[in-house]
Design a protein around this motif. Structure first.
Motif, mmCIF file in Angstrom:
data_model
loop_
_atom_site.group_PDB
_atom_site.id
_atom_site.type_symbol
_atom_site.label_atom_id
_atom_site.label_comp_id
_atom_site.label_asym_id
_atom_site.label_seq_id
_atom_site.Cartn_x
_atom_site.Cartn_y
_atom_site.Cartn_z
ATOM 1 N N LYS A 387 43.175 32.332 -42.386
ATOM 2 C CA LYS A 387 42.029 33.155 -42.756
ATOM 3 C C LYS A 387 41.788 33.060 -44.267
ATOM 4 O O LYS A 387 42.729 33.049 -45.062
ATOM 5 C CB LYS A 387 42.296 34.621 -42.366
ATOM 6 N N ASN A 388 40.533 32.966 -44.651
ATOM 7 C CA ASN A 388 40.192 32.914 -46.072
ATOM 8 C C ASN A 388 40.468 34.260 -46.736
ATOM 9 O O ASN A 388 40.070 35.306 -46.229
ATOM 10 C CB ASN A 388 38.726 32.524 -46.261
ATOM 11 N N ALA A 389 41.147 34.217 -47.876
ATOM 12 C CA ALA A 389 41.483 35.440 -48.613
ATOM 13 C C ALA A 389 40.375 35.757 -49.618
ATOM 14 O O ALA A 389 39.972 34.906 -50.412
ATOM 15 C CB ALA A 389 42.811 35.276 -49.327
ATOM 16 N N ASP A 390 39.879 37.002 -49.590
ATOM 17 C CA ASP A 390 38.769 37.401 -50.459
ATOM 18 C C ASP A 390 39.184 38.333 -51.584
ATOM 19 O O ASP A 390 38.394 38.585 -52.501
ATOM 20 C CB ASP A 390 37.673 38.090 -49.623
ATOM 21 N N ASN A 391 40.406 38.853 -51.531
ATOM 22 C CA ASN A 391 40.849 39.752 -52.592
ATOM 23 C C ASN A 391 42.366 39.620 -52.768
ATOM 24 O O ASN A 391 43.039 38.889 -52.032
ATOM 25 C CB ASN A 391 40.447 41.206 -52.287
ATOM 26 N N ILE A 392 42.882 40.340 -53.757
ATOM 27 C CA ILE A 392 44.301 40.240 -54.098
ATOM 28 C C ILE A 392 45.190 40.657 -52.932
ATOM 29 O O ILE A 392 46.207 40.008 -52.643
ATOM 30 C CB ILE A 392 44.624 41.100 -55.336
ATOM 31 N N ARG A 393 44.810 41.713 -52.243
ATOM 32 C CA ARG A 393 45.623 42.196 -51.124
ATOM 33 C C ARG A 393 45.705 41.144 -50.022
ATOM 34 O O ARG A 393 46.780 40.889 -49.466
ATOM 35 C CB ARG A 393 45.042 43.505 -50.576
ATOM 36 N N LYS A 398 48.582 36.881 -47.084
ATOM 37 C CA LYS A 398 48.625 35.482 -46.658
ATOM 38 C C LYS A 398 49.913 34.813 -47.133
ATOM 39 O O LYS A 398 50.531 34.035 -46.384
ATOM 40 C CB LYS A 398 47.393 34.748 -47.200
ATOM 41 N N VAL A 399 50.336 35.094 -48.348
ATOM 42 C CA VAL A 399 51.575 34.513 -48.872
ATOM 43 C C VAL A 399 52.780 34.991 -48.051
ATOM 44 O O VAL A 399 53.677 34.193 -47.707
ATOM 45 C CB VAL A 399 51.751 34.861 -50.360
ATOM 46 N N ILE A 400 52.817 36.272 -47.746
ATOM 47 C CA ILE A 400 53.925 36.808 -46.942
ATOM 48 C C ILE A 400 53.938 36.164 -45.556
ATOM 49 O O ILE A 400 55.002 35.811 -45.020
ATOM 50 C CB ILE A 400 53.818 38.337 -46.824
ATOM 51 N N ALA A 401 52.749 35.987 -44.955
ATOM 52 C CA ALA A 401 52.668 35.356 -43.634
ATOM 53 C C ALA A 401 53.182 33.925 -43.688
ATOM 54 O O ALA A 401 53.901 33.473 -42.783
ATOM 55 C CB ALA A 401 51.226 35.390 -43.128
ATOM 56 N N GLU A 402 52.821 33.194 -44.746
ATOM 57 C CA GLU A 402 53.297 31.817 -44.886
ATOM 58 C C GLU A 402 54.809 31.769 -45.059
ATOM 59 O O GLU A 402 55.475 30.847 -44.575
ATOM 60 C CB GLU A 402 52.595 31.150 -46.070
ATOM 61 N N LYS A 403 55.361 32.769 -45.733
ATOM 62 C CA LYS A 403 56.810 32.829 -45.914
ATOM 63 C C LYS A 403 57.520 32.985 -44.564
ATOM 64 O O LYS A 403 58.515 32.291 -44.277
ATOM 65 C CB LYS A 403 57.171 33.999 -46.835
#
Length: 447
Positions: A387-393, A398-403
């Motif tokens: 999913k495209n990230a539109d804000n800092i949250r 997204k980073v946590i999900a990739e981890k």
């Protein structure tokens, strides 16, 4: 008098009649300001009551016979669309409008289930619909309510049929049939669930046949060649009567839902299908479940009735919120499974630390058996990753999900280091990936 009371209990006013009645009441109110409309209101009232009486006589008094029945399978297949049919026979001498309200089992949480149909005089019709259970167990149907209206559609009569029917829901036997046909078809290599039989010395001898182009020259049988005066080769097949056990983790990690089914239910459906493939491949299928202790142990076999034993054992398996005891699993396997076997372990690891806590026991099992650990991708995380990230949250999420997704791949590598095979799969692909791994192991002759 009793018959009249019975009729009154089963009579219902249709919406069309209700709207007409409300219209007449409005006309009476308006006549208070326009007295000339009062006679019109009374005339319409008499006409309305006359038609209601006529409709009542048509539905309740005229000679007729009206029958209906609900037809369900002997058992539901969990996680699949199961057909249910309502058959209706119209014995009236005129076409009727029917409304079917079936009191479905509470597990479906369906409160507004209705079907509508017009049935011609003296004809029968069938309403077909599908139900998809997501829990194993008993499904109790309530009343089958049929509301019958004449062409006037002012009043309706309720008929009640089929009260108290019960249908048990078993692990997905529909998938069993589907994958069984695909796995043993000679034309479906492209589906990826069948491996071509390999010829080689690691397999059992099957027969001596004439050499054809492409046969392995290392399998030439020189004695048979001399007798026949033409090249003859030995042909081998997969070894048979090998034991395969499915070990199902029913601890808290298998409670996670996906498309209405828990991971445990996906594992159970896969176990049933894989057991059928195993027995048809002339191997022995067995199973066990574990959490705080090992239960539902079915020794490996391929005799008549083995599939029925496995299905009955899987019928009442339920997950719980305990932490699964892999130490107990290791001890029970060492005690009860003495012959080298293929162990297909259905579980789930979300983190590498979670795996390392259980790794000593998995290594212990792998010392005496061929162990395949089957665990699941988190498909919700996959959606978040792409999913495209539109804000800092959202970037943080997204980073946590990739981890977490990366840790799944680390788990695969960690298991491979100790000679433990693994299958990382999406829940909906679990059955086909499990069959693939079994057929791959058989083709490679590593059991």
């Amino acid at each position: 008098m009793k018959q009249l009371i019975k009729w009154l209990k089963s009579i219902y006013i249709n919406n069309f009649a209700f709207y007409l009645f409300m219209g007449i009441l409005v006309l009476f109110l308006v006549s208070q300001f326009f007295p000339s409309l009062l006679n019109v209101a009374w005339l319409l009232t008499y006409i309305f009551l006359g038609f209601v009486l006529l409709d009542f006589l048509l539905i309740f008094v005229s000679n007729h016979s009206f029958e209906a029945s609900r037809v369900t399978p002997e058992k539901f297949s969990n996680g699949d669309d199961n057909p249910v049919t309502v058959n209706i026979q119209n014995g009236y001498s005129f076409p009727v409008r029917v409304k079917v309200i079936d009191e479905l089992p509470f597990q479906f949480q369906e409160r507004n289930f209705q079907l509508h149909r017009t049935v011609q005089a003296g004809h029968s019709t069938a309403f077909g619909f599908y139900l998809r259970p997501t829990q194993r167990g008993e499904y109790h149907f309530g009343k089958l309510n049929i509301y019958v209206s004449s062409p006037l559609r002012l009043v309706a009569r309720r008929f009640i049929f089929g009260e108290g029917a019960m249908v048990p829901t078993y692990p997905s036997y529909l998938q069993l049939r589907k994958y069984s046909l695909m796995a043993f078809s000679n034309n479906l290599f492209e589906y990826g669930i069948k491996k071509i039989r390999r010829l080689g010395h690691t397999m059992e001898f099957e027969q001596i046949k004439e050499y054809v182009s492409g046969d392995d020259i290392r399998t030439i049988n020189w004695k048979a060649t001399a007798k026949k005066n033409q090249l003859m080769v030995n042909q081998y097949q997969d070894e048979r009567s090998q034991s395969v056990y499915m070990a199902i983790d029913k601890g808290r990690v298998m409670k996670m839902p996906f498309n209405g089914l828990s991971l445990l239910d996906y594992a159970i459906n896969s176990t049933l299908v894989l057991s059928n493939v195993i027995t048809r491949k002339q191997d022995k299928a067995g199973m066990l479940t574990f959490s705080k202790r090992v239960e539902n142990f079915v020794p490996a076999g391929r005799r008549t009735g083995q599939m029925q034993k496995i299905q009955e054992s899987l019928y009442n398996v339920n997950t719980n919120f305990f932490e699964s005891d892999f130490g107990r699993l290791y001890a029970e396997i060492k005690k009860n499974i003495t012959q080298r076997s293929l162990i297909v372990l259905y579980t789930n690891f979300e983190t590498l630390d979670g795996l390392k806590r259980q790794l000593p026991y998995l290594k212990g099992i792998a010392q005496n058996h061929l162990l395949v650990v089957v665990f699941f991708e988190n498909v919700e995380l996959e959606k978040l990753i792409h999913k495209n990230a539109d804000n800092i949250r959202e970037i943080y999420d997204k980073v946590i999900a990739e981890k977490f997704a990366f840790e799944k791949r680390l788990i695969v590598n960690e298991l491979r280091k100790y000679g433990i095979y693994s299958v990382l799969t999406k829940p909906e692909n679990l059955t086909i990936d499990s069959i693939n791994k079994y057929l791959e192991i058989k083709a490679r002759g590593i059991l």
